[in-house]
Scaffold this active site. Structure first.
Site, PDB file in Angstrom:
ATOM      1  N   LYS A  94       5.400 -12.182  -0.221  1.00 54.68           N
ATOM      2  CA  LYS A  94       6.182 -13.022  -1.151  1.00 54.68           C
ATOM      3  C   LYS A  94       6.951 -12.086  -2.064  1.00 54.68           C
ATOM      4  CE  LYS A  94       4.088 -17.291  -0.709  1.00 54.68           C
ATOM      5  NZ  LYS A  94       2.846 -17.105   0.157  1.00 54.68           N
TER       6      LYS A  94
HETATM    7  C1  LIG Z   1       2.829 -17.528   1.608  1.00 53.75           C
HETATM    8  C2  LIG Z   1       2.074 -16.866   2.585  1.00 53.75           C
HETATM    9  C3  LIG Z   1       1.786 -17.310   3.669  1.00 53.75           C
HETATM   10  C4  LIG Z   1       2.749 -18.635   4.198  1.00 53.75           C
HETATM   11  O1  LIG Z   1       4.311 -18.234   4.356  1.00 53.75           O
HETATM   12  P1  LIG Z   1       5.166 -19.443   4.532  1.00 53.75           P
HETATM   13  O2  LIG Z   1       6.380 -19.128   4.195  1.00 53.75           O
HETATM   14  O3  LIG Z   1       4.726 -20.459   3.360  1.00 53.75           O
HETATM   15  O4  LIG Z   1       5.172 -20.104   5.991  1.00 53.75           O
HETATM   16  C5  LIG Z   1       1.328 -16.517   4.743  1.00 53.75           C
HETATM   17  N1  LIG Z   1       0.390 -15.491   4.386  1.00 53.75           N
HETATM   18  C6  LIG Z   1       0.583 -15.085   3.046  1.00 53.75           C
HETATM   19  C7  LIG Z   1      -0.737 -14.071   2.859  1.00 53.75           C
HETATM   20  C8  LIG Z   1       1.107 -15.675   2.059  1.00 53.75           C
HETATM   21  O5  LIG Z   1       1.043 -15.252   0.947  1.00 53.75           O
END
Ligand SMILES: *Cc1c(COP(=O)(O)O)cnc(C)c1O
Length: 452
Positions: free
Chosen positions: A110
């Site tokens: 993120k």
């Molecule tokens: C947010 C997150 C996901 C999922 O990503 P999306 O964009 O919601 O599909 C997967 N793995 C981790 C470690 C995350 O923080």
């Protein structure tokens, strides 16, 4: 470039306004009015560094930001990644790669979007000579990534609500040990839903929202999706030429934001063979892509908590293209889904998508298997993506978090407790957290006294 709403009842906005608005007023999500074709530019992109590539990609969308300013924003956004490649692509053997997306400040993917979004907000504050107060609720990674996106940025403050005692100790430390005065981690007495509901009520108060220039952190901001397209392109450019057209990206999926970014890039002329939507036991998207039925189910907390979702908020963007870019059809499908909790697609076009699902019972065995066969440690989210690897194609598995964020799960699986210097450093820093009741009036009062 203008940005339109998937529901077609919001006037088109420029990039900066679409970013500042977040969710479109008609309830839809923003998308670029047209998708550029990058197929002829791929040759000249091959030698670019990560920030250079990101700038070249974004300049076609962020056309209302002068190129020099955009370059500075992008440049600043990827300086805090610990690996010089920013998103290193590592080979694990024949036809198998991992794309490590966890070298940013909070050790999860993120950061790619939220470092950029933080700098876009700060730019907007300077340009418009305004301040901004960012507000969000989190049960995990998003809160910390949003906080690190705005850490110490003049003209901004960030308020993150989280359920006290219900996020992992390391995740909490990432939010409460920053030492910055513009960060307010609010430990709510209640569940994530209590925090989320309080937040909804605060955002529903239009007067308060305008007075304090509140902006929401959530997974649907168009800047987040566009920022995430870049690492797919970066990885694709680093594959051997003979493998490029046969690549399937395998994506640990929750809200569908990550995999949607890859799919959009494919629509922009990058020849990618396909995508695997890899869910945990909260498998609404697995069921959709295997049966054509989109149906809500109760959330079951899992070992991969950042994928614990009930509905996939970014799915509406894919839906818009699936129904031939017809906003009336999008409204109809979303209304039916809201009313009945399900929607069945006739002839659902799942071309280029495959899907897999991984239960908690399977996660430790996968972590063991990858460690034994490749000497590589994956976190529980990434483990879900290793559930099934298609043997007839080149797989690039997106590693979305550092294993060091989930020491207990890893230790239970392979007897090794992974650590990371950034997380170790947090353990010695003072905790500044604000305990608060899940009461919108109390939270509003807190914001009133601490907002910028
Ligand atoms: C947010 C997150 C996901 C999922 O990503 P999306 O964009 O919601 O599909 C997967 N793995 C981790 C470690 C995350 O923080």
């Amino acid at each position: 470039m203008k940005f339109i709403s998937t529901r077609g009842q919001t006037p088109a906005l420029g990039f900066s306004d679409a970013v500042a608005t977040g969710l479109a007023p008609d309830g839809g999500l923003f998308l670029p009015e047209t998708l550029p074709d990058f197929s002829r530019d791929l040759g000249r992109y091959a030698a670019l560094s990560y920030p250079e590539l990101c700038f070249e990609f974004l300049r076609g969308f962020a056309t209302d930001i002068p190129p020099a300013a955009l370059k500075a924003i992008v440049g600043a956004s990827y300086t805090r990644f610990a690996d010089p490649a920013v998103a290193p692509l590592k080979s694990l053997g024949k036809n198998l790669y991992v794309l490590e997306l966890f070298h940013g400040p909070t050790l999860a993917f993120k950061d790619f979007a939220l470092q950029l979004l933080g700098n876009l907000y700060a730019h907007q504050c300077r340009e418009r000579k305004e301040t901004i107060n960012v507000l969000g609720a989190t049960s995990g990674d998003t809160g910390a990534a949003a906080i690190y996106g705005l850490l110490g940025k003049p003209g901004t403050a960030i308020f993150i609500l989280y359920p006290d005692g219900r996020v992992s100790p390391l995740q909490e430390r990432q939010m409460v040990c920053t030492g910055e005065e513009n960060v307010f981690a609010l430990a709510v007495d209640g569940t994530f839903d209590d925090a989320q509901n309080a937040l909804k009520e605060i955002f529903g108060d239009q007067g308060f929202r305008t007075q304090h220039r509140l902006s929401a952190v959530n997974s649907i901001n168009i800047a987040r999706v566009l920022a995430q397209c870049v690492y797919y392109l970066y990885a694709w450019l680093r594959l051997p030429v003979a493998e490029q057209a046969n690549v399937e990206f395998v994506v640990p999926t929750g809200n569908f934001g990550n995999v949607l970014a890859g799919w959009l890039l494919q629509q922009m002329g990058v020849p990618i063979r396909g995508f695997k939507v890899a869910t945990n036991q909260n498998d609404i998207l697995y069921r959709l892509f295997t049966t054509g039925e989109y149906r809500v189910d109760a959330v079951r907390p899992s070992l991969a908590p950042s994928m614990d979702i009930q509905v996939a908020s970014n799915f509406e963007r894919f839906l818009y293209y699936s129904v031939g870019r017809d906003p009336a059809r999008v409204r109809e499908v979303m209304a039916t889904f809201k009313q009945h909790g399900s929607y069945t697609f006739e002839n659902f076009n799942r071309a280029t998508f495959s899907a897999s699902r991984c239960t908690d019972a399977e996660v430790p065995g996968i972590i063991q298997r990858i460690h034994r066969s490749h000497g590589y440690i994956v976190d529980p989210h990434t483990a879900c993506a290793f559930k099934e690897i298609s043997p007839d194609r080149v797989s690039v598995v997106l590693a979305t978090a550092s294993p060091a964020k989930f020491p207990e799960t890893i230790k239970a699986a392979i007897g090794i407790e992974p650590t990371h210097p950034a997380l170790e450093a947090l353990k010695t820093r003072p905790i500044v957290k604000h305990r608060i009741k899940a009461d919108p009036a109390k939270i509003r009062a807190f914001i009133e006294t601490h907002s910028v």
